[in-house]
Design a protein around this motif. Sequence first.
Motif, PDB file in Angstrom:
ATOM      1  N   LEU A 173       0.808  -1.208   0.000  1.00 49.48           N
ATOM      2  CA  LEU A 173       0.000   0.000   0.000  1.00 49.48           C
ATOM      3  C   LEU A 173       0.847   1.266   0.000  1.00 49.48           C
ATOM      4  O   LEU A 173       0.545   2.234  -0.697  1.00 49.48           O
ATOM      5  CB  LEU A 173      -0.926  -0.002   1.222  1.00 49.48           C
ATOM      6  CG  LEU A 173      -1.864   1.180   1.416  1.00 49.48           C
ATOM      7  CD1 LEU A 173      -2.900   1.230   0.312  1.00 49.48           C
ATOM      8  CD2 LEU A 173      -2.544   1.094   2.778  1.00 49.48           C
ATOM      9  N   THR A 174       1.932   1.271   0.783  1.00 48.20           N
ATOM     10  CA  THR A 174       2.670   2.504   1.027  1.00 48.20           C
ATOM     11  C   THR A 174       4.104   2.505   0.506  1.00 48.20           C
ATOM     12  O   THR A 174       4.714   3.562   0.414  1.00 48.20           O
ATOM     13  CB  THR A 174       2.731   2.802   2.537  1.00 48.20           C
ATOM     14  OG1 THR A 174       3.516   1.784   3.174  1.00 48.20           O
ATOM     15  CG2 THR A 174       1.344   2.837   3.144  1.00 48.20           C
ATOM     16  N   LYS A 177       0.850  11.677  -3.041  1.00 50.58           N
ATOM     17  CA  LYS A 177       0.815  10.235  -2.761  1.00 50.58           C
ATOM     18  C   LYS A 177       1.737   9.465  -3.699  1.00 50.58           C
ATOM     19  O   LYS A 177       2.508   8.594  -3.259  1.00 50.58           O
ATOM     20  CB  LYS A 177      -0.630   9.729  -2.918  1.00 50.58           C
ATOM     21  CG  LYS A 177      -0.806   8.241  -2.669  1.00 50.58           C
ATOM     22  CD  LYS A 177      -2.241   7.800  -2.958  1.00 50.58           C
ATOM     23  CE  LYS A 177      -2.491   7.701  -4.451  1.00 50.58           C
ATOM     24  NZ  LYS A 177      -3.768   7.004  -4.759  1.00 50.58           N
ATOM     25  N   ARG A 186       5.142   7.333  -2.763  1.00 48.63           N
ATOM     26  CA  ARG A 186       5.158   5.895  -3.061  1.00 48.63           C
ATOM     27  C   ARG A 186       6.365   5.531  -3.920  1.00 48.63           C
ATOM     28  O   ARG A 186       7.013   4.499  -3.687  1.00 48.63           O
ATOM     29  CB  ARG A 186       3.855   5.517  -3.776  1.00 48.63           C
ATOM     30  CG  ARG A 186       3.665   4.017  -3.993  1.00 48.63           C
ATOM     31  CD  ARG A 186       3.495   3.315  -2.658  1.00 48.63           C
ATOM     32  NE  ARG A 186       3.282   1.888  -2.832  1.00 48.63           N
ATOM     33  CZ  ARG A 186       4.251   1.005  -3.100  1.00 48.63           C
ATOM     34  NH1 ARG A 186       5.483   1.419  -3.230  1.00 48.63           N
ATOM     35  NH2 ARG A 186       3.970  -0.279  -3.219  1.00 48.63           N
ATOM     36  N   TYR A 232      -4.041   0.576  -3.067  1.00 47.94           N
ATOM     37  CA  TYR A 232      -3.388   1.873  -3.283  1.00 47.94           C
ATOM     38  C   TYR A 232      -4.022   2.628  -4.455  1.00 47.94           C
ATOM     39  O   TYR A 232      -4.256   3.831  -4.379  1.00 47.94           O
ATOM     40  CB  TYR A 232      -1.888   1.657  -3.540  1.00 47.94           C
ATOM     41  CG  TYR A 232      -1.177   2.900  -4.003  1.00 47.94           C
ATOM     42  CD1 TYR A 232      -0.715   3.834  -3.081  1.00 47.94           C
ATOM     43  CD2 TYR A 232      -0.980   3.162  -5.367  1.00 47.94           C
ATOM     44  CE1 TYR A 232      -0.069   4.988  -3.503  1.00 47.94           C
ATOM     45  CE2 TYR A 232      -0.341   4.316  -5.790  1.00 47.94           C
ATOM     46  CZ  TYR A 232       0.108   5.218  -4.855  1.00 47.94           C
ATOM     47  OH  TYR A 232       0.728   6.367  -5.277  1.00 47.94           O
ATOM     48  N   LEU A 237      -7.315   4.579  -3.637  1.00 46.48           N
ATOM     49  CA  LEU A 237      -7.363   5.568  -2.567  1.00 46.48           C
ATOM     50  C   LEU A 237      -7.035   6.969  -3.066  1.00 46.48           C
ATOM     51  O   LEU A 237      -6.167   7.152  -3.916  1.00 46.48           O
ATOM     52  CB  LEU A 237      -6.374   5.194  -1.458  1.00 46.48           C
ATOM     53  CG  LEU A 237      -6.660   3.915  -0.670  1.00 46.48           C
ATOM     54  CD1 LEU A 237      -5.537   3.680   0.340  1.00 46.48           C
ATOM     55  CD2 LEU A 237      -8.002   3.989   0.032  1.00 46.48           C
ATOM     56  N   ASP A 257      -5.546  10.825  -1.996  1.00 41.50           N
ATOM     57  CA  ASP A 257      -4.426  11.237  -1.154  1.00 41.50           C
ATOM     58  C   ASP A 257      -4.827  11.255   0.320  1.00 41.50           C
ATOM     59  O   ASP A 257      -4.088  10.777   1.186  1.00 41.50           O
ATOM     60  CB  ASP A 257      -3.939  12.632  -1.570  1.00 41.50           C
ATOM     61  CG  ASP A 257      -2.915  12.584  -2.693  1.00 41.50           C
ATOM     62  OD1 ASP A 257      -2.797  11.516  -3.337  1.00 41.50           O
ATOM     63  OD2 ASP A 257      -2.252  13.609  -2.929  1.00 41.50           O
ATOM     64  N   ASN A 259      -7.411   9.696   1.866  1.00 42.94           N
ATOM     65  CA  ASN A 259      -7.711   8.363   2.372  1.00 42.94           C
ATOM     66  C   ASN A 259      -6.440   7.551   2.585  1.00 42.94           C
ATOM     67  O   ASN A 259      -6.308   6.823   3.572  1.00 42.94           O
ATOM     68  CB  ASN A 259      -8.636   7.626   1.398  1.00 42.94           C
ATOM     69  CG  ASN A 259     -10.024   8.201   1.377  1.00 42.94           C
ATOM     70  OD1 ASN A 259     -10.466   8.828   2.331  1.00 42.94           O
ATOM     71  ND2 ASN A 259     -10.740   8.011   0.281  1.00 42.94           N
ATOM     72  N   PHE A 260      -5.512   7.678   1.661  1.00 41.63           N
ATOM     73  CA  PHE A 260      -4.213   7.004   1.775  1.00 41.63           C
ATOM     74  C   PHE A 260      -3.512   7.428   3.055  1.00 41.63           C
ATOM     75  O   PHE A 260      -3.009   6.608   3.832  1.00 41.63           O
ATOM     76  CB  PHE A 260      -3.380   7.368   0.545  1.00 41.63           C
ATOM     77  CG  PHE A 260      -1.943   6.938   0.593  1.00 41.63           C
ATOM     78  CD1 PHE A 260      -1.575   5.635   0.307  1.00 41.63           C
ATOM     79  CD2 PHE A 260      -0.948   7.856   0.910  1.00 41.63           C
ATOM     80  CE1 PHE A 260      -0.235   5.246   0.330  1.00 41.63           C
ATOM     81  CE2 PHE A 260       0.384   7.473   0.938  1.00 41.63           C
ATOM     82  CZ  PHE A 260       0.732   6.166   0.651  1.00 41.63           C
ATOM     83  N   TYR A 261      -3.485   8.708   3.287  1.00 38.41           N
ATOM     84  CA  TYR A 261      -2.828   9.304   4.457  1.00 38.41           C
ATOM     85  C   TYR A 261      -3.426   8.757   5.754  1.00 38.41           C
ATOM     86  O   TYR A 261      -2.718   8.254   6.626  1.00 38.41           O
ATOM     87  CB  TYR A 261      -3.022  10.807   4.355  1.00 38.41           C
ATOM     88  CG  TYR A 261      -2.207  11.687   5.260  1.00 38.41           C
ATOM     89  CD1 TYR A 261      -0.911  12.056   4.929  1.00 38.41           C
ATOM     90  CD2 TYR A 261      -2.757  12.200   6.429  1.00 38.41           C
ATOM     91  CE1 TYR A 261      -0.183  12.910   5.733  1.00 38.41           C
ATOM     92  CE2 TYR A 261      -2.037  13.048   7.247  1.00 38.41           C
ATOM     93  CZ  TYR A 261      -0.743  13.406   6.895  1.00 38.41           C
ATOM     94  OH  TYR A 261      -0.033  14.247   7.703  1.00 38.41           O
TER      95      TYR A 261
END
Length: 247
Positions: free
Chosen positions: A22-23, A162, A166, A216, A219, A221, A223-225
């Motif tokens: 994911l990250t 994001k 990544r 990933y 999502l 930015d 929601n990712f955070y």
Amino acid sequence: MNVATCAILLSGALAGGFVSGLTGFGTALMALGIWLYVVPASAAVPLVLICSVGAQLWTLPAMWKLLDFRLAWPFVAGGLLGMPVGALLVARADPQIFKLSVGVMLLVFPAALYFIRSNLKLSFGGRAADGAVGFAGGILGGLAGLSGPLPILWASVRGWSKDQRRGVFQIFNGIVLGAALCLQIASGFVAGEVFWLALLALPGTFLGAWLGARTYRALSDRNFYDLVLGLLFISGIGMVWSSIAPS
């Protein structure tokens, strides 16, 4: 190894692989809090490195277009210098203090990130500062496979998107953790049992990384955070509890 131990090993691998997919970082952040219940720190750290590198390689084709070597090289240079320092500290790490220290970091790190809600875009220190953060991340990477937290906090201060984050962390963590793994093997810190544990854990790592990479893409930015911060905070709670709970 009994069924319960195998289940815990696989669940840690799945969680760590998911966050890494994911990250671009996070295998250690999620897996250590689970694995340290059943695996000693001396085996858990190299196991994290093996699974971290595995997750990076597994997701590399899907993330290739995001890789940004221009942004990543100061972190990589600093990380490669700091990584041997962390590797030398492995044999001197007290298990309980190690778990408590890492757990507290996992509580403080995502909490600090959560409150950085504004769109910061600081250029302070330039590439020299990026390299210094990479150096500190390299020390944590060599010590416990935790190369990601400090650079990703710094990336938030830099105001990167994001996709920029990544791409940088895919490069940084893949190279630094791969070098840390090679150093630990060459130094004799990796016992034979670790490779057997890796054979059990890697399928869970690969599955988690594949799921994380797919998530990933879906999502935003924001929601990712927030999702990453929540996962890290939960991991920190588990690790602190495991270090202070009576055995």
